[in-house]
Design an enzyme around this catalytic site. Structure first.
Site, PDB file in Angstrom:
ATOM      1  N   LYS A 141       0.598  -0.903   0.316  1.00  0.00           N
ATOM      2  CA  LYS A 141       0.258  -0.343   0.366  1.00  0.00           C
ATOM      3  C   LYS A 141       0.893   0.811   0.223  1.00  0.00           C
ATOM      4  O   LYS A 141       0.345   2.502  -0.872  1.00  0.00           O
ATOM      5  CB  LYS A 141      -0.654   0.309   1.153  1.00  0.00           C
ATOM      6  CG  LYS A 141      -0.750  -0.207   2.571  1.00  0.00           C
ATOM      7  CD  LYS A 141      -0.532  -1.718   3.498  1.00  0.00           C
ATOM      8  CE  LYS A 141       0.699  -2.002   4.477  1.00  0.00           C
ATOM      9  NZ  LYS A 141       0.161  -3.090   4.760  1.00  0.00           N
ATOM     10  N   GLU A 182       3.176  -3.250  10.601  1.00  0.00           N
ATOM     11  CA  GLU A 182       4.738  -3.706   9.372  1.00  0.00           C
ATOM     12  C   GLU A 182       6.065  -3.249   9.781  1.00  0.00           C
ATOM     13  O   GLU A 182       6.211  -3.198  11.169  1.00  0.00           O
ATOM     14  CB  GLU A 182       4.798  -1.975   8.901  1.00  0.00           C
ATOM     15  CG  GLU A 182       2.979  -1.234   8.428  1.00  0.00           C
ATOM     16  CD  GLU A 182       3.018  -1.221   6.735  1.00  0.00           C
ATOM     17  OE1 GLU A 182       3.536  -2.102   6.593  1.00  0.00           O
ATOM     18  OE2 GLU A 182       1.758  -3.137   7.515  1.00  0.00           O
ATOM     19  N   LYS A 224      -4.077   3.401   2.805  1.00  0.00           N
ATOM     20  CA  LYS A 224      -5.219   2.878   2.554  1.00  0.00           C
ATOM     21  C   LYS A 224      -5.664   3.339   1.956  1.00  0.00           C
ATOM     22  O   LYS A 224      -7.128   3.387   0.897  1.00  0.00           O
ATOM     23  CB  LYS A 224      -5.487   1.861   3.606  1.00  0.00           C
ATOM     24  CG  LYS A 224      -4.298   0.259   3.984  1.00  0.00           C
ATOM     25  CD  LYS A 224      -4.480  -0.150   4.807  1.00  0.00           C
ATOM     26  CE  LYS A 224      -3.160  -1.499   5.432  1.00  0.00           C
ATOM     27  NZ  LYS A 224      -3.224  -1.536   6.747  1.00  0.00           N
ATOM     28  N   GLY A 266      -2.040  -9.992   9.056  1.00  0.00           N
ATOM     29  CA  GLY A 266      -2.041 -11.205   9.014  1.00  0.00           C
ATOM     30  C   GLY A 266      -1.924 -12.601   7.829  1.00  0.00           C
ATOM     31  O   GLY A 266      -2.421 -12.134   6.850  1.00  0.00           O
TER      32      GLY A 266
END
Ligand code: HSE
Length: 452
Positions: free
Chosen positions: A103, A188, A203, A307
């Site tokens: 992203k 992250e 995002k 995840g």
């Protein structure tokens, strides 16, 4: 073309390993759905791994993989915005379709990458880049394609939501919960991206572009994280019937008659929302995106936002779409042209590139939200009257007010909830409140939204 679809995975961290596991687990289902064998032919990894099937070539030369004749689709899951960009551009130049969970890269360089992909008649698919396993890109680009989207609000960082939930429900310290989120593979590489709101801003930039048909403008997203949220504010909010969630908002504004104030709000920040709102009850690593569109109305999409399994699910959904694109190439060479055949392919940003609009992104001072204010004052006659007078003079409508008994000798916390107000007006009012002799500390402010 052989019947097999050949994948390369660049990067074997949480997501790359998750993709390998998913393919191993669901191989038969993938074949039954696509009619093709889906095989991993190459993986890009700095050091050799002995837990990888010996049929898969391991290579530390990632550029070579991106151009390999033995690869149809390149899955980029190394993250970052430098090498990852070079690899994706190289793969595109070599006619490969790309699937990425990156992203940050798309939010910052997506306009260039998508244009390059269109010029080379390939796709860059990015379902995994937003809201983990929730198929929100597909929903917004395809299922909502007949709607005009007015606004969306989302919990779009799993790590942040996990931290806020654990702090509220169990009173656990911030650092302790963050470590657990890192161990679980949610965070992250640099977790400040999660807790400072940067990941959510990446995002949001993507969601806003496909909602409104505007170019990616990450640099214009207003961004606040969760590091300033105290348990005290969480508890006051709950007492007043609200819950604090970290949300991203993309909102169209018509300017209410003033053309200069018409545009799009792009913002991520902690927000008080009603306790009984569905979003308020999305907890742990779950993400959720609430979309308000016409004529459909409100729809909510919810699921694991981070995840290995959730992200691999989204990566492979993109792969399955591309398998169909590769299949159609066999049947109809013409239909592989993204640029010249908009009818056959979903545009990268949902709207055909020539139709992206230059709607302005509003500045923070133009944004309109309700507010939670916590003001600390000396306990003396007229304090409350002074504060409320300043707010009423600024045309700010108070919705609720709560004054607590003195928590320190002579000092009282006053909590005020307001109806929506333009931020510049609230800035002026807070400046005046902070100048009152009776005020002991800076005013704490958190935005509030009824999600109506
Ligand atoms: N760090 C991200 C999150 C991973 O916590 O949401 C998924 O993008």
């Amino acid at each position: 073309m052989s019947n097999s679809i050949k994948l390369a995975i660049l990067g074997l961290g949480t997501v790359g390993t998750g993709v390998i596991n998913l393919i191993n687990d669901n191989l038969d289902e993938l074949k039954r759905r696509s009619g093709r064998d889906i095989i991993i032919t190459e993986v890009g990894t700095r050091r050799q791994r002995d837990d990888i099937d010996s049929n898969i070539m391991q290579n530390s030369d990632l550029m070579a993989i991106a151009a390999s004749d033995n690869v149809d689709i390149v899955i980029e899951v190394i993250g970052g915005t430098t090498l990852a960009k070079d690899l994706i551009m190289h793969a595109i130049k070599n006619g490969k379709h790309v699937v990425t969970a990156n992203k940050a890269l798309l939010a910052e360089h997506g306009n260039e990458i998508f244009a390059f992909a269109e010029a080379h008649n390939v796709h860059v698919a990015y379902e995994a880049a937003v809201a983990g396993g929730i198929p929100i890109i597909k929903v917004m680009r395809e299922a909502l394609a007949a709607n005009k989207i007015d606004w969306l609000a989302g919990i779009i960082n799993g790590t942040g939501n996990f931290i806020m939930t654990e702090m509220r429900d169990k009173g656990r310290p911030f650092a302790d919960v963050l470590s657990e989120a890192q161990e679980l593979g949610y965070a992250e590489a640099d977790p400040t991206f999660d807790v400072e709101g940067i990941d959510a801003a990446h995002k949001l930039a993507l969601l806003a572009s496909i909602a409104f048909g505007i170019p990616l403008q990450f640099d214009k997203v207003y961004c606040e994280g969760i590091t300033g949220i105290t348990l005290q504010d969480v508890n006051y909010a709950e007492e007043l019937g609200y819950r604090i969630k970290h949300l991203g908002f993309a909102v169209r504004r018509d300017g209410q008659g003033n053309a200069d104030d018409a545009g799009v709000e792009l913002r991520v920040h902690p927000t008080l929302i009603p306790q009984d709102a569905l979003l308020a009850n999305v907890n742990g690593v779950k993400n959720a995106v609430l979309v308000n569109s016409h004529p459909l109305g409100q729809t909510l999409y919810c699921g694991d936002g981070a995840g290995a399994g959730a992200t691999a699910s989204a990566v492979m959904a993109d792969v399955m779409d591309l398998v169909r694109v590769l299949g159609s190439k066999d049947n109809d060479e013409q239909s592989n042209s993204v640029q010249n055949n908009h009818g056959h392919h979903v545009p990268h940003l949902a709207f055909i590139p020539e139709q992206l609009s230059d709607t302005p992104i509003l500045r923070a001072e133009q944004m309109i939200t309700g507010y939670y204010l916590r003001v600390h004052a000396y306990d003396s006659p007229g304090v409350l009257a002074d504060i409320t007078r300043i707010l009423s003079d600024a045309g700010i409508n108070i919705d609720a007010i709560l004054q607590k008994p003195a928590h320190k000798v002579g000092q009282v916390p006053v909590i005020i909830l307001t109806l929506p107000v333009v931020e510049s007006q609230m800035n002026l009012a807070i400046e005046k409140i902070e100048k009152l002799d009776t005020i002991t500390d800076k005013v704490v402010r958190i935005r509030l939204d009824e999600l109506a």
